[in-house]
Each structure stands twice: as structure tokens, then as C-alpha cells.
Design an enzyme around this catalytic site. Structure first.
Site, PDB file in Angstrom:
ATOM      1  N   LYS A  44      24.891  -0.303 -13.226  1.00 38.44           N
ATOM      2  CA  LYS A  44      24.801   0.160 -14.407  1.00 38.44           C
ATOM      3  C   LYS A  44      25.616   0.975 -15.411  1.00 38.44           C
ATOM      4  CE  LYS A  44      21.457  -0.905 -14.438  1.00 38.44           C
ATOM      5  NZ  LYS A  44      20.322  -1.669 -14.464  1.00 38.44           N
ATOM      6  N   HIS A 107      30.083  -5.559  -8.194  1.00 36.29           N
ATOM      7  CA  HIS A 107      30.485  -4.691  -8.174  1.00 36.29           C
ATOM      8  C   HIS A 107      31.391  -4.213  -6.630  1.00 36.29           C
ATOM      9  CE1 HIS A 107      27.447  -4.199 -10.780  1.00 36.29           C
ATOM     10  NE2 HIS A 107      25.777  -4.634 -10.032  1.00 36.29           N
ATOM     11  N   SER A 138      20.450   4.955 -15.913  1.00 32.56           N
ATOM     12  CA  SER A 138      19.855   3.543 -15.697  1.00 32.56           C
ATOM     13  C   SER A 138      19.404   3.353 -14.733  1.00 32.56           C
ATOM     14  CB  SER A 138      20.883   3.258 -17.010  1.00 32.56           C
ATOM     15  OG  SER A 138      21.008   1.302 -16.197  1.00 32.56           O
TER      16      SER A 138
END
Ligand code: PPS
Length: 290
Positions: A44, A107, A138
Site C-alpha cells: 500500500k 513486497h 490504505s
């Protein structure tokens, strides 16, 4: 479903096709290529945005009709190698079978992501970081976008408590961002921030194009800058979805700095300052959280 795995001392919760041990082994035998481009982040933080910018830079400003998730395999959630039988029906789906140049989303933390020790094989890594307050907000809206019960359906208070404790998919926010930040000056790493992209998108488009050794005319830079604003990307919102979790587009929401104010109490703000932002003191990394 998602499970906790310990990879190279880093605890992650990953919904991957392989178990922790397999994933660790697969990641260590995964071969990077010098022309791979990795777009990396704590979730995010602006991943999709940078993915789109990179794609357009490498394609001279062209907008793709393909979803971003098919243009970019998601490293730790993808099949890394072909399995026996995959070839027989002409269905090669692994990251390894992708043609070069590969664009890859991940990630993974710095110490976990595959990175060749050999200079000649070393890929390029573009990392994007965002202030943790907006990341949390988010992230919360994102997990709410899935089918109820499939991932998380607790309250904001509970979500943010776990976030403060580092109990979310990719661990404690500082442990992700700071190591990448420390390696920012390595020639194969480009460190960006969401806030920086907001402030000067065209400057960042140019910076990324230089990093990718793909020089572009001012006109193409202007075109990409325009096409990668939130409003323009939103026109194409069907391209921005993680279909494994959600059936409706869920990667573009508000696209602003400071939306944390919509969910934060004064007390929570203090906790975020203490838990995350004061830990950045002395690192040189700073976020304008507005
Ligand atoms: S993911 O799931 O980790 O890949 O999500 P990620 O793409 O990192 O983060 C999604 C947030 O980035 C915002 N976004 C943008 N902001 C500004 N401009 C552009 N062009 C843009 N594209 C994506 C997106 O709206 C999510 O943030 P929030 O605050 O939820 O709106």
C-alpha cells in the site's frame, strides 16, 4: 490460506503456493537476470503507481490493455519454476519461463528478495515507501475490499493494533523500509517515496527512466506524467485489481497524502509517531505526513 513463515530470520505471513521452507529454497535458487526490474514496497505504498510508470517508460508512453497483475508477476505469490507437465499443454506459467525483460512485483524485505551477488546478473530494484499512517489506512480499506471473512473483517482499532505490533503480512513497517533505505545508494537500487511522487511526478518519471537507462524525450515524459496521475489511471481502473482476492478493482482508492486523518485519533497519531516515525530519526529518511 495465509501462513506465517520465517525466511532468513524475517517473519512474514504469506499466501504463497509453497510452504515457508519451499519458498525459502525456491527464492534462493531463483535466478535473477540483469534486465529484470523489480518494483518493491511495503504493501500500500504506491507499488501499482510505480509499476504503471515503469511499464509506460519501457513502452514509450503506451498504455497497456492488460491488467497490471499479468504484466507483473507477484514474486512471492507466484510459481517460480515450471513443474513437470506444465509444458505439455503449452501452459508455461512460471516466473522463470517469462521472457526478458521481466517486470516483477514484490513486497519482500531487502534481506529476503533474490539479488545476485554477481554484478553482471544483478537486476534493478525500485523501492517505494509511503508514510506509515497513510499505509495503515490504505491497507485497512484494501482488506475490507475482499469477500467478508476471506482475509480480515475486524475493526479499524484491531487492524491498527496489529499494524503497530508488526503483525501483518510483511512485518513491522520500519524493519521493511529502513534496510531498503540504507541500501539506497547502491547503483542497482532506486529509492522513491509516495510523497515525492505526489510532489514532483514528472521529475520522478525522468529519474526512473534514467535509472532504467531508457532515455525519453520531454514529450514522452510529459505524456507519461499525465497518464500516471491518479485521475488518469482511474479511467483504466479495471486494470488495477488483484483478482485472487477481489472481484472489483481495488488498487486505486483515493490517492492522497493525509487520508490518515479520516481514521486517526490524537492518541493513535501519537502512537504512530512514537512507534514508527521517531525510529527514523538519524536515518535521514523523512515523510511529509501533512
Ligand atoms: S499493493 O496492494 O501493495 O500493490 O498496493 P499499492 O499499489 O502499493 O498501494 C495502493 C495505494 O496507492 C494509491 N495509488 C495512487 N496514488 C496516487 N496516484 C496514483 N496514480 C496512484 N495509483 C495508486 C492507491 O490509491 C492506494 O492508496 P489509497 O490511499 O488507498 O488511495
Amino acid at each position: 490460506g495465509p501462513r506465517q513463515v520465517l525466511i532468513r530470520g524475517v517473519r512474514l505471513t504469506i499466501n504463497a503456493p509453497s510452504t515457508g521452507k519451499d519458498l525459502e529454497r525456491d527464492l534462493s535458487r531463483f535466478e535473477t537476470r540483469s534486465d529484470d526490474v523489480y518494483v518493491v514496497s511495503f504493501p500500500k505504498s504506491g507499488t501499482t503507481w510505480v509499476q504503471e510508470i515503469v511499464w509506460q517508460i519501457l513502452n514509450d508512453g503506451r498504455i497497456s490493455e492488460e491488467r497490471v497483475e499479468s504484466r507483473y508477476p507477484f514474486l512471492e505469490k507466484s510459481q517460480l519454476f515450471d513443474r513437470p507437465g506444465d509444458e505439455s499443454d503449452g501452459q508455461k506459467v512460471s516466473v522463470t519461463s517469462r521472457p526478458s525483460p521481466r517486470l516483477i512485483k514484490s513486497h519482500l524485505p531487502y534481506h529476503v528478495i533474490p539479488m545476485s551477488k554477481e554484478e553482471s546478473k544483478r537486476s534493478k530494484y525500485i523501492y517505494v515507501a509511503r508514510n506509515p499512517k497513510d499505509v495503515a489506512v490504505s491497507f485497512y480499506h484494501f482488506v475490507q475490499s475482499f469477500d467478508p471473512g476471506s482475509y480480515f473483517n475486524g475493526t479499524w482499532e484491531f487492524f491498527v493494533k496489529l499494524f503497530l505490533e508488526g503483525k501483518n503480512s510483511y512485518g513491522f513497517w520500519c524493519d521493511h523500509v529502513v534496510p531498503w533505505w540504507k541500501h539506497r545508494d547502491e547503483p542497482h537500487v532506486l529509492f522513491l517515496t509516495y510523497e515525492g511522487l505526489k510532489k514532483d511526478l514528472s521529475g520522478n518519471v525522468r529519474l526512473i527512466s534514467e535509472f532504467l537507462e531508457k532515455p525519453l524525450s520531454d514529450e514522452v515524459i510529459r505524456k507519461i506524467t499525465h497518464q500516471c496521475t491518479f485521475a488518469e489511471m482511474k479511467k483504466n481502473s479495471n486494470s488495477y485489481v488483484i483478482s485472487a482476492y477481489a472481484t472489483k478493482p481495488n488498487l486505486l482508492r483515493k490517492g492522497q497524502i493525509g487520508d490518515w486523518k479520516s481514521l486517526f485519533s490524537e492518541e493513535l497519531n501519537k502512537q504512530f509517531e512514537e512507534t514508527f516515525l521517531t525510529k527514523l530519526h538519524g536515518t535521514g529518511l523523512h515523510f511529509d505526513t501533512e
